[in-house]
Design an enzyme around this catalytic site. Structure first.
Site, PDB file in Angstrom:
ATOM      1  N   ASP A 100       0.840  -1.205   0.000  1.00 28.64           N
ATOM      2  CA  ASP A 100       0.000   0.000   0.000  1.00 28.64           C
ATOM      3  C   ASP A 100       0.873   1.252   0.000  1.00 28.64           C
ATOM      4  O   ASP A 100       0.641   2.198  -0.762  1.00 28.64           O
ATOM      5  CB  ASP A 100      -0.903  -0.025   1.232  1.00 28.64           C
ATOM      6  N   HIS A 183      -4.628   3.441  -7.074  1.00 32.81           N
ATOM      7  CA  HIS A 183      -5.815   3.204  -6.254  1.00 32.81           C
ATOM      8  C   HIS A 183      -7.082   3.180  -7.104  1.00 32.81           C
ATOM      9  O   HIS A 183      -8.052   2.489  -6.747  1.00 32.81           O
ATOM     10  CB  HIS A 183      -5.918   4.246  -5.138  1.00 32.81           C
ATOM     11  N   HIS A 186      -7.134  -0.362  -8.347  1.00 31.38           N
ATOM     12  CA  HIS A 186      -7.548  -1.209  -7.225  1.00 31.38           C
ATOM     13  C   HIS A 186      -9.058  -1.117  -7.013  1.00 31.38           C
ATOM     14  O   HIS A 186      -9.749  -2.125  -6.859  1.00 31.38           O
ATOM     15  CB  HIS A 186      -6.828  -0.793  -5.947  1.00 31.38           C
ATOM     16  N   HIS A 200      -5.690  -5.511   0.923  1.00 29.38           N
ATOM     17  CA  HIS A 200      -5.697  -4.229   0.218  1.00 29.38           C
ATOM     18  C   HIS A 200      -4.327  -3.891  -0.360  1.00 29.38           C
ATOM     19  O   HIS A 200      -4.195  -3.559  -1.544  1.00 29.38           O
ATOM     20  CB  HIS A 200      -6.145  -3.120   1.179  1.00 29.38           C
TER      21      HIS A 200
END
Length: 295
Positions: A100, A183, A186, A200
């Site tokens: 992340d 992101h 994602h 995540h």
């Protein structure tokens, strides 16, 4: 959430919200604090995301699909991260936090180039970009040692530095530096059921590689990111994400969602189409296969 807030206000004797646990628990505590108007203390027991230091809660549906980002009025009042406790959590969680955090610099760089408005409501500052770069540099310098120490349950200096990178540098870095393609990709892929069992940060790591493909970044940079992910056990192929059998039509669903108006794909310094996202994802998969020695 409404029930939690109602219970907070019922007796009038609650002075603060204390959240203890991982990202979902902390995001829930942040949202409860926000709606109840109470001070917030967070105690992360893992460093798998940058949730503890951001003024943002990420909301998902019961099926695990991204619902929306919830901007909060302020950052948590106190964050207590005990290195010895976090070092005893499963190493996979620390690695996911590194995945992340890895996106922070590359997304902040894209936002800086485009002049995008960040989560903090302004343009990226020199300080914000410096934090994002320090985040990446810390991961590359101490990530391997920290994972080795975490596997031994040892709260070393390296583990402490990675905790700071995963939680603080990444949290403030993305909030003040901005989110972009990693992101957005994602978020789009949360529509695919096969993708949801992954953590995540594991998903963001692959999406970071896809962003670099989208940007046509230098091979040296792509190779550095791929090598780091391989070292940390982070996914670099669709197969490792559980998407090996996914047909191109399925991937296009995710690619289209990543370009939706409410996703941060618009923060890229150039216009991006779903077809370009799909091509970047497939290119990242091919590059990952090479890095993993599959071909």
């Amino acid at each position: 959430m409404q029930q939690i807030v109602a219970e907070f206000g019922a007796g009038g004797s609650i002075d603060a919200v204390v959240g203890i646990g991982g990202g979902k628990a902390l995001d829930t505590a942040k949202a409860a604090s926000h709606f109840a108007g109470l001070p917030l203390v967070l105690v992360p027991t893992v460093a798998s995301t940058d949730a503890p230091c951001s003024a943002l809660s990420v909301l998902y549906t019961d099926e695990g699909i991204l619902d929306r980002y919830l901007p909060l009025r302020r950052s948590p009042d106190v964050v207590i991260a005990d290195v010895d406790i976090i070092a005893k959590a499963p190493p996979r969680l620390l690695a996911a936090g590194m995945g992340d955090a890895l996106s922070t610099y590359y997304e902040a760089r894209a936002c800086r180039r485009s002049g995008a408005v960040t989560q903090a409501g302004g343009s990226s500052s020199i300080a914000a970009f410096a934090l994002a770069k320090a985040c990446r540099d810390t991961l590359l310098a101490f990530g391997e040692e920290a994972l080795r120490d975490c596997r031994a349950g040892h709260g070393s200096e390296a583990v402490g530095r990675i905790i700071e990178a995963n939680i603080y540098l990444s949290g403030i870095g993305f909030e003040s530096g901005g989110l972009a393609a990693a992101h957005a990709i994602h978020n789009g892929f949360t529509l695919l059921e096969e993708y949801r069992p992954m953590l995540h940060g594991e998903k963001v790591a692959f999406a970071t590689l896809a962003q670099l493909m989208l940007e046509q970044a230098p091979e040296e940079e792509i190779g550095e990111v791929a090598a780091f992910c391989r070292m940390a056990g982070l996914p670099v192929t669709l197969s490792q994400l559980g998407l090996a059998a996914a047909q191109e039509e399925r991937l296009m669903i995710a690619a289209e969602a990543s370009c939706a108006e409410d996703n941060p794909m618009g923060n890229m310094p150039f216009a991006v189409s779903p077809r370009q996202v799909l091509a970047a994802v497939l290119a990242a998969d091919r590059r990952g296969q090479q890095a993993s020695g599959y071909c």
